[in-house]
Structure formats: C-alpha cells, structure tokens
Design a protein around this motif. Structure first.
Motif, PDB file in Angstrom:
ATOM      1  N   ALA A 177     -54.095 -34.496  32.563  1.00 22.74           N
ATOM      2  CA  ALA A 177     -52.917 -33.646  32.397  1.00 22.74           C
ATOM      3  C   ALA A 177     -53.286 -32.175  32.554  1.00 22.74           C
ATOM      4  O   ALA A 177     -52.610 -31.408  33.264  1.00 22.74           O
ATOM      5  CB  ALA A 177     -52.274 -33.889  31.034  1.00 22.74           C
ATOM      6  N   LEU A 218     -52.038 -29.422  35.456  1.00 23.65           N
ATOM      7  CA  LEU A 218     -51.365 -28.167  35.123  1.00 23.65           C
ATOM      8  C   LEU A 218     -52.161 -26.956  35.590  1.00 23.65           C
ATOM      9  O   LEU A 218     -51.597 -26.014  36.176  1.00 23.65           O
ATOM     10  CB  LEU A 218     -51.134 -28.102  33.606  1.00 23.65           C
ATOM     11  CG  LEU A 218     -50.165 -29.147  33.043  1.00 23.65           C
ATOM     12  CD1 LEU A 218     -50.152 -29.097  31.519  1.00 23.65           C
ATOM     13  CD2 LEU A 218     -48.756 -28.937  33.580  1.00 23.65           C
ATOM     14  N   PHE A 274     -47.848 -29.903  39.066  1.00 21.81           N
ATOM     15  CA  PHE A 274     -47.131 -29.648  37.823  1.00 21.81           C
ATOM     16  C   PHE A 274     -46.422 -30.917  37.323  1.00 21.81           C
ATOM     17  O   PHE A 274     -46.420 -31.214  36.123  1.00 21.81           O
ATOM     18  CB  PHE A 274     -46.111 -28.532  38.016  1.00 21.81           C
ATOM     19  CG  PHE A 274     -46.707 -27.156  37.991  1.00 21.81           C
ATOM     20  CD1 PHE A 274     -47.600 -26.781  37.004  1.00 21.81           C
ATOM     21  CD2 PHE A 274     -46.369 -26.226  38.958  1.00 21.81           C
ATOM     22  CE1 PHE A 274     -48.153 -25.507  36.980  1.00 21.81           C
ATOM     23  CE2 PHE A 274     -46.912 -24.951  38.948  1.00 21.81           C
ATOM     24  CZ  PHE A 274     -47.816 -24.593  37.959  1.00 21.81           C
ATOM     25  N   GLY A 322     -47.310 -32.715  33.862  1.00 22.81           N
ATOM     26  CA  GLY A 322     -46.296 -32.888  32.826  1.00 22.81           C
ATOM     27  C   GLY A 322     -46.120 -34.335  32.408  1.00 22.81           C
ATOM     28  O   GLY A 322     -46.009 -34.651  31.214  1.00 22.81           O
TER      29      GLY A 322
END
Length: 473
Positions: free
Chosen positions: A209, A213, A234, A238
């Motif tokens: 994750a 990001l 992204f 997320g």
C-alpha cells in the motif's frame, strides 16, 4: 535539578546513540540533492535516473518502517537498531563505490532498508528508556537533532561535494556507523515489547500500500498526475490500504491494533506530523536553491544563510520538550505550526519581488522556532498516547506517516513550482510554493487542535491488545 542530573548514564547513552542514528538517516534523505549535478556528469545519468537516486531511498524507507518496528518489539529493540545501522553503513559504502547510476539507485534503496530499522527503533529505545515525565525533554533533544539533519542535508552535501567529492557524503557514514554499532551493543541494554506473533499478511499489505501511494506521489510530476501510471498507483495503494485495515480488524494478532486509532491523541498527532513533515521537506528542498538563485550563493554560503532557521533547533527544541512535560502537546503543536505558517508565508510574499537577505532573517527565525516547537510535541503526542509496551509500533506508524508526508510535500510544492513557471521563473514559482507550504503548516495546526491536554500515558498502562488498549484519548 537540571535535566542532565536527573538522567542515568544508560539514558544518556540511549539519547546520544539514538540521536546519532537519526541524524545519519535524516541527513541522507536529502544529502544527495546537492550532489546531483556532479553525479549526472560523472555517471552519465538522465534526469529521471537522478530522481530515482533520491526516491529509491524514500520508497524502501517508507515501505519497511512498520515491519522493522514489529521486529524490534519481538526480537529486541537494541538488536534491530544495531542491525539497521549495519545495513545503512554497508549500503552507504555501496553508494560511494557505485560505478553506474543503476548501482547507485540500488544502493540507495538498500540504505532505505537500513533507515527503516534505525528511525523507529531509535524512537522506541527512547520511549523504553525514559519514563513519561522525562520523555518530553528527551524527545525535544532527539527531535531537534534529527530535524537539524533534515534541514542540513543539502548544505552538508554541497559542502562535502565542493570540498572533497560526492562519494564522501556516503563514506562518512561508514566509520560513524561502525563506532555507533559498537557503542550500542556495549552501552545500551536490550528491551522489547509484548511478545506477539508476526503478521506476514498485514506486513505485505501495508508495504505494498505504501509502495503504491509513494510511487504515485514521486511519479506525479514526471509522468503526469492524470496518467494511467499515477492514477493506477494511487488506486492500488488505496485499495491495499483498505484491505490492510480490514485484515487488521480480523487478524488474531494484528501488526497495528486498530484500537490504537481510537486514541484521538495518536490519530491527531500522526496527522499533525504528516503536515509538519510535508511542509518541512518541501521548504528544505527549495530554500537552499532559492538562496543560490536569488543571491548567487554557493552551497556552503547558502547553508550559512539558513542558520537563522536551522540554529533555532539547538535552542528551542529541548526547551519545547521540557514544556511538553508541563503543559502537554497541543499548545506547542498548534503554536509551532502556526509560527511555521507565518514564517513560510512571509518568505513567500517577500520572494515575489526584489528582496535583500536581511529581510528574510526574521521570518526564517519565526519559521525555525515553529518547527522546533512542533517536532517534539507531535512525536510525544503519538508515542505518549499508547502504553509503554506499544511504543515500538507507535514509533513505526509515526515514522511511516512522516515519510509519506515528506514525499507528498516535495511533490506538491514541486507541482506548484512547475505550474508557476519552474526554473524559467524561479522566484515566482518559489513564492507560490512557499505559500502552499504555509497552508500545509496550517492544516497541521488544525490537526493539532484535536490532541488532548494530557501528557504521556502512564508507564503502568495495560499492554495493548486487539480490540482493547490502554491509550490516552
């Protein structure tokens, strides 16, 4: 009785060695920035490859923070801290020996692996060594020195590159790291948290994750914020973060018990730390460049001109740490980030026209005092919100939040700078970037309003457990 007289010999060793490790890690976050021009010429690197020489460190650092913190709680904080120093030092030698830009990027990623163990475990060692009533003072000294490392990165890199060679910005870490490891094993006792099984599924989810990001952030400007690569990164990040949250709510022994985030002080402290670091990294990235462009200063002269900003960390941060023990974190976070916003806005407005250096001294001091007040307070709010047994995981979460904040801050300010004309109209872009830096600081101050009034959680608080945790709200 003075602060030093009320500390034991081991506590002073913990504070000194944890601070040395933190300064090494903080310096190398941005120390390579000042040497990129030389690296480009010697290794024949492209612009994108130079960006990865910076970003590879941030990526591996952010991805592995929580895992390193969990390993320290299980296998021993001193042991993992020393191992992190070893990996960081060896990777630094690899950077110095790099025959190609690809080698340098790989070695920088390895540096980030070591840094991911050093920073949260340094904070964990402090939390374990100092009782709640003394933790604020220790945190103030630690935060001041590590903050100075961030602010001084480009300056040290430029001075060493000018005086010696770019390789020496990495060689310096090797003897310092070797001596630090020896002293850590000799002078610091072992400590650990509540015995817990490792959570490999949670570790994999949170690492991927963070990768998604941070990848999206660092690739936003070169690839385009609306590109499939960035939007996909992204989205993946997320979704993986949501999956991590669901998993942690159902795992028998989660890596980060979700109950931690029911502590208002813990959640608000992390949010304030995110915006503080975003504003700090973004400002550091542009301030040294601005002084060189606007006043024709070299890297070393630019560093000296930043002293009104950086020197406040030596004076204000330890005092702010003592005040945390007396008045709590919220006043210092809100006031500190408010001052940082004023200082950055002031500089941004002044930079739009013809300005003398003397006109920047006061806003530099104001911003520096603000950072120096807020740094120890945000760290104390997050680490002190949880019982002493959970200080390792608290430090890991806080460290990961700060790394994400730093990456976001540089990317956001870089995008604003580029939209305003970039290097073709440097002063205009710089002024607008510093105005956004002020807004980020204000968001951090607003987050700080949610931090409670109390001081650190009592050392006798019950150990953290999934679903129930003794935390300060």
């Amino acid at each position: 009785m003075g602060s030093k007289e009320r500390t034991t010999a081991e506590q002073r060793w913990v504070l000194s060695l944890a601070s040395i490790g933190a300064v090494m890690v903080a310096l190398d976050a941005l120390v390579v920035a000042a040497a990129l021009g030389t690296v480009k010429e010697e290794l024949g690197a492209s612009i994108e490859q130079l960006e990865w020489a910076v970003n590879a460190y941030t990526l591996s650092f952010a991805m592995l923070l929580l895992i390193a913190a969990a390993l320290g709680e299980r296998w021993g904080r001193r042991r993992i801290f020393a191992a992190g120093l070893g990996v960081f030092s060896a990777a630094s030698a690899g950077c110095a020996l790099a025959p190609s830009i690809q080698w340098l990027i790989a070695a920088r990623a390895a540096q980030g692996v070591g840094a991911a163990a050093v920073m949260p475990l340094a904070m964990s060692l402090l939390g374990a060594a100092f009782p709640p009533e003394r933790r604020g003072w220790a945190t103030g000294v630690f935060s001041g020195l590590s903050g100075l490392g961030v602010l001084g990165g480009p300056v040290v890199g430029g001075a060493v590159t000018e005086g010696l060679a770019w390789q020496w910005i990495f060689w310096i870490n090797v003897p310092v790291g070797a001596v630090a490891i020896w002293l850590v094993l000799l002078r610091i006792g072992e400590s650990s948290g509540t015995a817990r099984r490792l959570d490999p599924a949670g570790a994999a989810l949170v690492s991927l994750a963070v990768l998604g990001l941070v990848w999206g952030v660092v690739r936003g400007e070169p690839a385009g914020w609306g590109s499939a690569e960035v939007l996909g990164a992204f989205l993946a990040g997320g979704l993986l973060l949501a999956a991590f949250w669901v998993w942690e709510n159902h795992a028998p022994q989660p890596m980060v018990p979700p109950a931690f985030f029911r502590s208002r002080a813990f959640s608000a402290g992390n949010a304030a730390g995110f915006f503080l670091t975003a504003a700090l990294f973004g400002a550091v990235f542009f301030m040294a460049q601005y002084l060189q462009v606007a006043f024709g200063a070299g890297p070393l002269e630019a560093g000296l001109r930043l002293l009104p900003w950086t020197a406040t960390l030596f004076v204000v941060a330890p005092v702010a740490g003592r005040l945390v023990d007396r008045v709590g974190e919220r006043p210092l976070i809100v006031t500190g980030l408010g001052l940082k916003a004023v200082g950055m806005w002031w500089i941004g407005q002044a930079a739009g026209g013809s300005v003398r250096y003397a006109e920047l001294v006061v806003p530099l001091v104001v911003a520096g005092c603000g950072v120096s007040m807020a740094l120890p307070a945000t760290q104390s709010a997050t680490v002190g919100a949880l019982p002493r047994e959970a200080v390792g995981i608290a430090s890991g979460v806080y460290g990961m939040t700060r790394q994400l904040g730093g990456a976001v801050g540089v990317a956001v300010l870089g995008a604003v700078f580029a939209a305003a004309g970039g290097y073709g109209d440097f002063t205009t872009g710089f002024g607008r970037a510093l105005t956004v830096c002020a807004l980020l600081s204000l968001l951090g101050a607003l987050a700080g309003l949610a931090v409670g009034r109390g001081a650190a959680a009592p050392s006798g608080a019950p150990a953290a457990r999934p679903g129930r945790v003794g935390v300060r709200r």
